[in-house]
Design a protein around this motif. Sequence first.
Motif, PDB file in Angstrom:
ATOM      1  N   GLY A 151     -25.008 -13.883  -3.105  1.00 15.91           N
ATOM      2  CA  GLY A 151     -26.675 -14.308  -2.795  1.00 15.91           C
ATOM      3  C   GLY A 151     -27.457 -15.771  -2.938  1.00 15.91           C
ATOM      4  O   GLY A 151     -27.649 -15.945  -2.047  1.00 15.91           O
ATOM      5  N   LEU A 152     -26.296 -16.471  -3.574  1.00 18.01           N
ATOM      6  CA  LEU A 152     -26.781 -17.527  -4.146  1.00 18.01           C
ATOM      7  C   LEU A 152     -26.698 -18.586  -2.407  1.00 18.01           C
ATOM      8  O   LEU A 152     -27.379 -19.499  -1.846  1.00 18.01           O
ATOM      9  CB  LEU A 152     -26.126 -18.432  -4.982  1.00 18.01           C
ATOM     10  N   ILE A 153     -25.666 -17.949  -2.218  1.00 24.91           N
ATOM     11  CA  ILE A 153     -25.357 -18.320  -0.570  1.00 24.91           C
ATOM     12  C   ILE A 153     -26.868 -17.852   0.116  1.00 24.91           C
ATOM     13  O   ILE A 153     -27.064 -18.924   0.782  1.00 24.91           O
ATOM     14  CB  ILE A 153     -24.219 -17.633  -0.601  1.00 24.91           C
ATOM     15  N   LEU A 154     -26.714 -16.693   0.642  1.00 25.09           N
ATOM     16  CA  LEU A 154     -27.920 -16.511   1.060  1.00 25.09           C
ATOM     17  C   LEU A 154     -29.634 -17.261   0.936  1.00 25.09           C
ATOM     18  O   LEU A 154     -31.095 -17.687   2.102  1.00 25.09           O
ATOM     19  CB  LEU A 154     -28.458 -15.082   0.657  1.00 25.09           C
ATOM     20  N   VAL A 155     -29.682 -17.332  -0.286  1.00 26.41           N
ATOM     21  CA  VAL A 155     -31.030 -18.304  -0.716  1.00 26.41           C
ATOM     22  C   VAL A 155     -30.362 -19.984  -0.224  1.00 26.41           C
ATOM     23  O   VAL A 155     -31.545 -19.916   0.129  1.00 26.41           O
ATOM     24  CB  VAL A 155     -31.426 -18.515  -1.584  1.00 26.41           C
ATOM     25  N   LYS A 156     -29.541 -20.421  -0.301  1.00 22.76           N
ATOM     26  CA  LYS A 156     -29.296 -21.817   0.712  1.00 22.76           C
ATOM     27  C   LYS A 156     -29.430 -22.010   1.479  1.00 22.76           C
ATOM     28  O   LYS A 156     -30.155 -22.939   2.674  1.00 22.76           O
ATOM     29  CB  LYS A 156     -27.923 -22.393   0.274  1.00 22.76           C
ATOM     30  N   LYS A 157     -29.132 -20.414   2.656  1.00 25.09           N
ATOM     31  CA  LYS A 157     -29.389 -20.750   3.688  1.00 25.09           C
ATOM     32  C   LYS A 157     -30.786 -20.389   4.519  1.00 25.09           C
ATOM     33  O   LYS A 157     -31.471 -20.782   5.430  1.00 25.09           O
ATOM     34  CB  LYS A 157     -27.984 -19.540   4.582  1.00 25.09           C
ATOM     35  N   ILE A 158     -31.684 -19.757   3.747  1.00 26.62           N
ATOM     36  CA  ILE A 158     -32.792 -19.239   3.984  1.00 26.62           C
ATOM     37  C   ILE A 158     -33.932 -20.006   3.834  1.00 26.62           C
ATOM     38  O   ILE A 158     -34.830 -20.648   4.076  1.00 26.62           O
ATOM     39  CB  ILE A 158     -33.254 -17.955   3.458  1.00 26.62           C
ATOM     40  N   MET A 159     -33.868 -20.831   2.639  1.00 27.23           N
ATOM     41  CA  MET A 159     -34.863 -21.618   2.283  1.00 27.23           C
ATOM     42  C   MET A 159     -34.272 -23.242   2.565  1.00 27.23           C
ATOM     43  O   MET A 159     -32.935 -23.557   2.842  1.00 27.23           O
ATOM     44  CB  MET A 159     -34.688 -21.617   0.420  1.00 27.23           C
ATOM     45  N   ASP A 160     -35.549 -23.845   2.365  1.00 27.28           N
ATOM     46  CA  ASP A 160     -35.082 -25.214   3.408  1.00 27.28           C
ATOM     47  C   ASP A 160     -34.494 -26.185   2.064  1.00 27.28           C
ATOM     48  O   ASP A 160     -34.289 -27.141   1.960  1.00 27.28           O
ATOM     49  CB  ASP A 160     -36.090 -25.390   3.780  1.00 27.28           C
ATOM     50  N   GLU A 161     -35.345 -26.117   0.862  1.00 25.67           N
ATOM     51  CA  GLU A 161     -35.339 -27.267  -0.346  1.00 25.67           C
ATOM     52  C   GLU A 161     -35.244 -26.167  -1.871  1.00 25.67           C
ATOM     53  O   GLU A 161     -36.132 -25.762  -1.498  1.00 25.67           O
ATOM     54  CB  GLU A 161     -35.935 -28.248   0.085  1.00 25.67           C
ATOM     55  N   ILE A 162     -34.302 -26.839  -2.083  1.00 25.96           N
ATOM     56  CA  ILE A 162     -33.904 -26.309  -3.642  1.00 25.96           C
ATOM     57  C   ILE A 162     -33.847 -27.681  -4.502  1.00 25.96           C
ATOM     58  O   ILE A 162     -33.182 -28.457  -4.082  1.00 25.96           O
ATOM     59  CB  ILE A 162     -32.431 -25.544  -3.637  1.00 25.96           C
ATOM     60  N   GLN A 163     -34.910 -27.105  -5.681  1.00 23.58           N
ATOM     61  CA  GLN A 163     -35.207 -28.334  -7.125  1.00 23.58           C
ATOM     62  C   GLN A 163     -33.900 -27.457  -8.230  1.00 23.58           C
ATOM     63  O   GLN A 163     -34.844 -26.256  -8.353  1.00 23.58           O
ATOM     64  CB  GLN A 163     -36.443 -28.751  -6.676  1.00 23.58           C
ATOM     65  N   TYR A 164     -34.083 -28.567  -8.833  1.00 27.29           N
ATOM     66  CA  TYR A 164     -33.998 -27.468 -10.288  1.00 27.29           C
ATOM     67  C   TYR A 164     -34.449 -28.692 -10.983  1.00 27.29           C
ATOM     68  O   TYR A 164     -33.933 -28.789 -10.579  1.00 27.29           O
ATOM     69  CB  TYR A 164     -32.977 -26.819 -10.675  1.00 27.29           C
ATOM     70  N   GLU A 165     -35.213 -28.104 -12.272  1.00 24.91           N
ATOM     71  CA  GLU A 165     -35.321 -28.817 -13.318  1.00 24.91           C
ATOM     72  C   GLU A 165     -35.154 -28.462 -14.780  1.00 24.91           C
ATOM     73  O   GLU A 165     -36.433 -27.181 -14.821  1.00 24.91           O
ATOM     74  CB  GLU A 165     -36.545 -30.262 -12.852  1.00 24.91           C
ATOM     75  N   ARG A 166     -35.254 -29.028 -15.870  1.00 31.11           N
ATOM     76  CA  ARG A 166     -35.257 -28.949 -16.889  1.00 31.11           C
ATOM     77  C   ARG A 166     -36.174 -29.336 -17.702  1.00 31.11           C
ATOM     78  O   ARG A 166     -36.658 -30.782 -17.791  1.00 31.11           O
ATOM     79  CB  ARG A 166     -34.190 -28.747 -17.899  1.00 31.11           C
ATOM     80  N   ASN A 167     -37.698 -28.177 -18.021  1.00 30.31           N
ATOM     81  CA  ASN A 167     -39.053 -29.613 -18.822  1.00 30.31           C
ATOM     82  C   ASN A 167     -39.068 -28.598 -19.907  1.00 30.31           C
ATOM     83  O   ASN A 167     -39.635 -27.611 -20.468  1.00 30.31           O
ATOM     84  CB  ASN A 167     -40.267 -29.271 -17.772  1.00 30.31           C
ATOM     85  N   GLY A 168     -38.620 -29.290 -20.810  1.00 27.92           N
ATOM     86  CA  GLY A 168     -38.875 -28.626 -22.437  1.00 27.92           C
ATOM     87  C   GLY A 168     -37.618 -27.493 -22.457  1.00 27.92           C
ATOM     88  O   GLY A 168     -36.078 -27.551 -22.275  1.00 27.92           O
ATOM     89  N   SER A 169     -38.202 -26.851 -22.782  1.00 24.77           N
ATOM     90  CA  SER A 169     -37.540 -25.122 -23.155  1.00 24.77           C
ATOM     91  C   SER A 169     -37.544 -24.353 -22.007  1.00 24.77           C
ATOM     92  O   SER A 169     -36.789 -23.269 -21.579  1.00 24.77           O
ATOM     93  CB  SER A 169     -37.776 -24.573 -24.140  1.00 24.77           C
ATOM     94  N   ALA A 170     -38.169 -24.905 -20.940  1.00 25.49           N
ATOM     95  CA  ALA A 170     -38.515 -24.361 -19.483  1.00 25.49           C
ATOM     96  C   ALA A 170     -37.458 -24.715 -18.665  1.00 25.49           C
ATOM     97  O   ALA A 170     -37.058 -25.853 -18.487  1.00 25.49           O
ATOM     98  CB  ALA A 170     -39.820 -24.334 -19.011  1.00 25.49           C
TER      99      ALA A 170
END
Length: 138
Positions: A108-127
């Motif tokens: 599944g995550l392989i597909l996400v990386k192939k489909i989408m152009d950009e992926i970002q992740y951040e931790r903001n407080g508890s989110a």
Amino acid sequence: MIHSIRISCLKNNLCRVRNFVEGALKQHAISPIDINLMVLAVDELCANLIIHSHKCNPKEDIEVSVRKKDNQFVFEIKDESVPSFDLLSYKEPDMKDIIANKRGGGIGLILVKKIMDEIQYERNGSANICRVSKRLAL
């Protein structure tokens, strides 16, 4: 314009996410193939959060939003889970291993990386915030 939906962490709510994303995207001149690919990517991210991070706990929830920015569609998935899952640090399994071991998941995550152009992740407080985007020629 930003569209958003909040759902409890139950697998049967994934249908609501798919319908929400599809409805938001159908408001634009996008091919059905591109719509289906983006729906698949967002669905996979939400499924992983619901199943693995939240253990299908209906007392917990995730929020999904989509916005169009020029020729780019940005999807943001927010949740509060500990430990958080950083998609950017995820090491993809070897496809040969998945096939040889007849695993029922793992792509599944392989597909996400192939489909989408950009992926970002951040931790903001508890989110935890996962942001994925797709550029299209509109």
